[in-house]
Design an enzyme around this catalytic site. Structure first.
Site, mmCIF file in Angstrom:
data_model
loop_
_atom_site.group_PDB
_atom_site.id
_atom_site.type_symbol
_atom_site.label_atom_id
_atom_site.label_comp_id
_atom_site.label_asym_id
_atom_site.label_seq_id
_atom_site.Cartn_x
_atom_site.Cartn_y
_atom_site.Cartn_z
ATOM 1 C CD GLU A 1 -2.476 1.089 2.789
ATOM 2 O OE1 GLU A 1 -3.565 1.994 2.851
ATOM 3 O OE2 GLU A 1 -2.246 0.211 3.509
ATOM 4 C CB CYS B 1 -5.015 -1.144 4.267
ATOM 5 S SG CYS B 1 -4.353 -1.053 6.060
ATOM 6 C CE LYS C 1 -7.434 1.881 2.866
ATOM 7 N NZ LYS C 1 -6.245 2.223 3.957
#
Length: 342
Positions: free
Chosen positions: A59, A180, A146
């Site tokens: 990430e 994540c 995200k």
């Protein structure tokens, strides 16, 4: 650069397809995107030289995961130092598409690998935590933004929408990503399962032991290979003058581990194929037997025979959400002049 490798042999099963995959566990070069891409180039080449067909980065590798950065933010409080820190962070982010994306595409082509790269994307002055996808022919396939930044991430990153939740059908398998703590979102996972994800990439900044349990669960739940990539960072990897808060670490020494990695590759049958590595930067490599996907789904297919659509149903809105939409009527100039003459 250390390498962890576990090679799984196929016992005479010609119907099985093997894919060698590598996770890169390494730190960003903070506030220096060109050097970060140079570092990525070397790591991609090293993975390709070992026969890898898929390379997955953590990430925010391009631009940096801002661990411990405070940007001068507290409730009702702002300061000039924090604003300037964000200015530097914004400068390290990349446009998508843009020259850095072109460079990454060329690296994928040169090394004949599918590439999943974590990056901080800038769209105007808003930043997004993004996963970029590239084919082994050097094509930029697209991106995933995200959808839900975690905690203080929401102060510095925008929110993705349903228009960037791709799963790409490639010769090495169906490729998608959750970033994540999106991996903790059951409905987001279900959207990926519904698109048939087989190579489930999980770029993350979560290096905890508990994270391993989530990755194991997702591999078994989704009947897919899970490739979780996390940065390994020392205190010396971060800017010296930034206002950091590392509450869980003794950061008095440059060699203090601040992000401990834990990158891991897990099969659909729940077998750890490579990793986790909590000790150093390195490449984590495994051979994936795609036949394990069918073997796993004999007993459990989360969006198939085990789904109960008569009771449960998920609707995913894939339309992009824009803050400003212009609706206008185009009128030709000559039409206006004709009207005036009449």
């Amino acid at each position: 650069m250390s390498t962890l490798k576990n090679t799984t042999q196929v016992n005479g099963d010609s119907s099985s397809s093997m894919v060698r995959a590598t996770i890169v566990q390494a730190s960003t070069v903070y506030n220096d995107t060109p050097k970060t891409i140079e570092k990525a180039e070397k790591l991609i080449a090293e993975a390709a030289s070992n026969g890898s067909e898929l390379v997955v980065f953590p990430e925010g590798f391009i631009g940096g995961y801002p661990r411990g950065f405070r940007f001068g933010i507290a409730v009702g409080v702002h300061n000039e130092e924090g604003r300037d820190e964000f200015r530097k962070y914004h400068a390290s982010a990349i446009h998508v598409p843009g020259p850095e994306v072109d460079k990454l595409a060329e690296l994928a082509r040169k090394n004949n690998v599918y590439l999943v790269m974590g990056a901080i994307e800038k769209d105007g002055y808003t930043l997004y935590c993004t996963a970029l996808f590239f084919s082994s022919e050097g094509r930029f396939l697209g991106k995933h933004r995200k959808v839900m930044p975690t905690s203080l991430e929401r102060c510095i990153w925008g929110f993705g929408d349903g228009s960037t939740i791709p799963v790409y059908d490639t010769p090495i398998g169906k490729l998608g990503a959750a970033i994540c703590w999106e991996n903790r979102m059951p409905l987001y996972r279900t959207a990926l399962y519904g698109k048939g994800v087989e190579l489930y990439c999980a770029p993350t900044a979560d290096g905890t032991k508990e994270w391993q349990s989530s990755m194991m669960h997702i591999a078994i739940e989704g009947g897919c290979f899970v490739l979780s990539a996390c940065q390994f960072c020392l205190r010396k990897d971060f800017p010296k003058d930034a206002d950091h808060l590392f509450t869980d670490y003794d950061v008095q020494h440059d060699e203090t581990i601040v992000s401990q990695g834990g990158s891991v590759i897990i099969s659909p049958l729940g077998k750890v194929l490579a990793g986790p590595n909590f000790e150093s930067e390195g490449l984590i490599t495994a051979d994936l037997d795609l036949g394990d996907i069918a073997r796993a789904k004999l007993y459990f297919d989360v969006v198939g025979h085990y789904s109960k659509p008569d009771i449960f149903n998920l609707t995913v809105n894939e339309h992009p959400k824009k803050p400003v939409t212009f609706v206008s009527k185009a009128v030709k100039a000559e039409d206006d002049s004709e009207s005036r003459e009449k």
